[in-house]
Scaffold this motif. Sequence first.
Motif, short mmCIF file in Angstrom:
data_model
loop_
_atom_site.label_atom_id
_atom_site.label_comp_id
_atom_site.label_asym_id
_atom_site.label_seq_id
_atom_site.Cartn_x
_atom_site.Cartn_y
_atom_site.Cartn_z
N UNK A 135 109.52 109.10 -92.08
CA UNK A 135 110.95 108.46 -92.65
C UNK A 135 110.74 106.78 -92.41
N UNK A 136 112.01 106.39 -92.43
CA UNK A 136 112.25 105.14 -92.02
C UNK A 136 111.71 104.48 -91.02
N UNK A 141 107.66 101.67 -86.58
CA UNK A 141 106.59 101.96 -85.80
C UNK A 141 105.28 101.42 -86.40
N UNK A 142 105.17 101.05 -87.66
CA UNK A 142 104.06 100.59 -88.36
C UNK A 142 103.21 99.43 -87.67
N UNK A 200 99.39 112.01 -88.67
CA UNK A 200 100.25 111.44 -87.87
C UNK A 200 101.69 111.78 -88.13
N UNK A 201 102.70 112.29 -87.48
CA UNK A 201 103.96 112.42 -88.08
C UNK A 201 105.11 111.74 -87.65
N UNK A 202 105.91 110.96 -87.99
CA UNK A 202 107.04 110.22 -87.58
C UNK A 202 108.25 110.40 -87.93
N UNK A 203 109.24 110.73 -87.36
CA UNK A 203 110.49 111.05 -87.95
C UNK A 203 111.85 110.78 -86.75
N UNK A 334 119.19 102.93 -84.38
CA UNK A 334 118.23 104.08 -83.79
C UNK A 334 116.59 103.40 -84.53
N UNK A 335 116.81 102.00 -85.02
CA UNK A 335 115.48 101.68 -85.64
C UNK A 335 114.93 100.45 -84.58
N UNK A 336 113.69 100.46 -84.28
CA UNK A 336 113.21 99.58 -83.53
C UNK A 336 112.87 98.24 -84.60
N UNK A 337 113.03 97.01 -84.06
CA UNK A 337 112.52 95.80 -84.92
C UNK A 337 111.32 95.67 -84.61
N UNK A 338 110.81 94.35 -84.95
CA UNK A 338 109.49 93.97 -84.85
C UNK A 338 109.12 93.76 -83.32
N UNK A 339 109.98 93.16 -82.66
CA UNK A 339 109.70 93.05 -81.20
C UNK A 339 109.52 94.51 -80.60
N UNK A 340 110.43 95.49 -80.91
CA UNK A 340 110.49 96.73 -80.39
C UNK A 340 109.41 97.21 -80.68
#
Length: 358
Positions: A135-136, A141-142, A200-203, A334-340
């Motif tokens: 999902x988003x 994580x990409x 790989x599964x990300x959610x 709940x979403x990491x940014x690029x630094x995260x």
Amino acid sequence: YLWHWPVIVLGKYIIFPKEPSEAILFLFFLISIFLSIISYHFVEQPFRGKMGRKNFSPSFIFKSSFCVILCFSIFLTYGILKNGFEKRFSNEIISYDKQRLPGLEDYKKCDNLEINNECFVGYKSKLPETIIIGDSHLISLAPALDRVLYHNKKSAKILIASNCPPVINLHKWDRNFNCPSLRKKFKEFIKNSETIKNVMIVGVWEAYIDKKDSLKLETIDELTLNTNASDLISALDYTLNWLIEEKKINVILFGDVPIYKKSVPFMHAHSLLFDRNFPSTNFKEHTQKNKKFYELINKYKNKKNFNFVDLAKIMCSENCITNENKKSLYHDSNHLNLDGSLFLVESLLNEFKNHVNF
């Protein structure tokens, strides 16, 4: 009668991170009543009825209203041009405010695309043997996965659909009507592929499990075509079983990062502004909130083709990490940014080297 809304919003902002108690809510009510009485007697009534017409001509009311609106418009326009007069805050607070921008535009372009998209991460010159479905949170994580796969000289196709649980056999999902179709095409792709060896599964598992409307998810039985109300855990269980047992695919499941009640950059800025402690969490609290998810992980942990990467464990020790070098690792709650995302790279490289069958 509208005074209660600004009173509640401003009041909750001032007492944050505490939630307003019944006593505080009653205080908000009293303040709203007081302001309503004042505005009724000294603002509203002087302009209404016979007294209003006697004291103020229509021409005066129109001209004065126009002047007030014009002044407000000029002030607001100037405020926008000055970025909300940000210089009234310290540079550190301003920095946290700017970190609400995720910095993930390259991967946002891949959101809700069909299975034949050209979105890849890693060593892109190599034919991908891996597909990453998510999902988003896969957008977040990409960048980390791109570096991990490139380091291992491997590539992967990414299939992102925001607000769409990464599970198969979906019949209905009210929060993204394209979701069932996208997940069905993913399943068909796996069925027909001769090259894909890893999935790989990300959610954001906590959000799907914790929401009151989680039961609006419906699955379909491929044999009978019957639809059933389901929950995320059952749907994920079915997905893992189909990939591991039936298709003999190597599965790498990512746990989600800790979730907070409010935007993390906002909470850091707020804590600095009011000299308060950041409302942190820890790994124990995270696992308790996600008890059903970790029970499912325990069911599969001894399977040969199952790998679990716990992002929360990477980010949490005594307390979970939300910033590094005065930079937020999240761009919202709940979403990491690029630094995260880049913060995870070293730990993920270690995970893939020592614990992941890949």
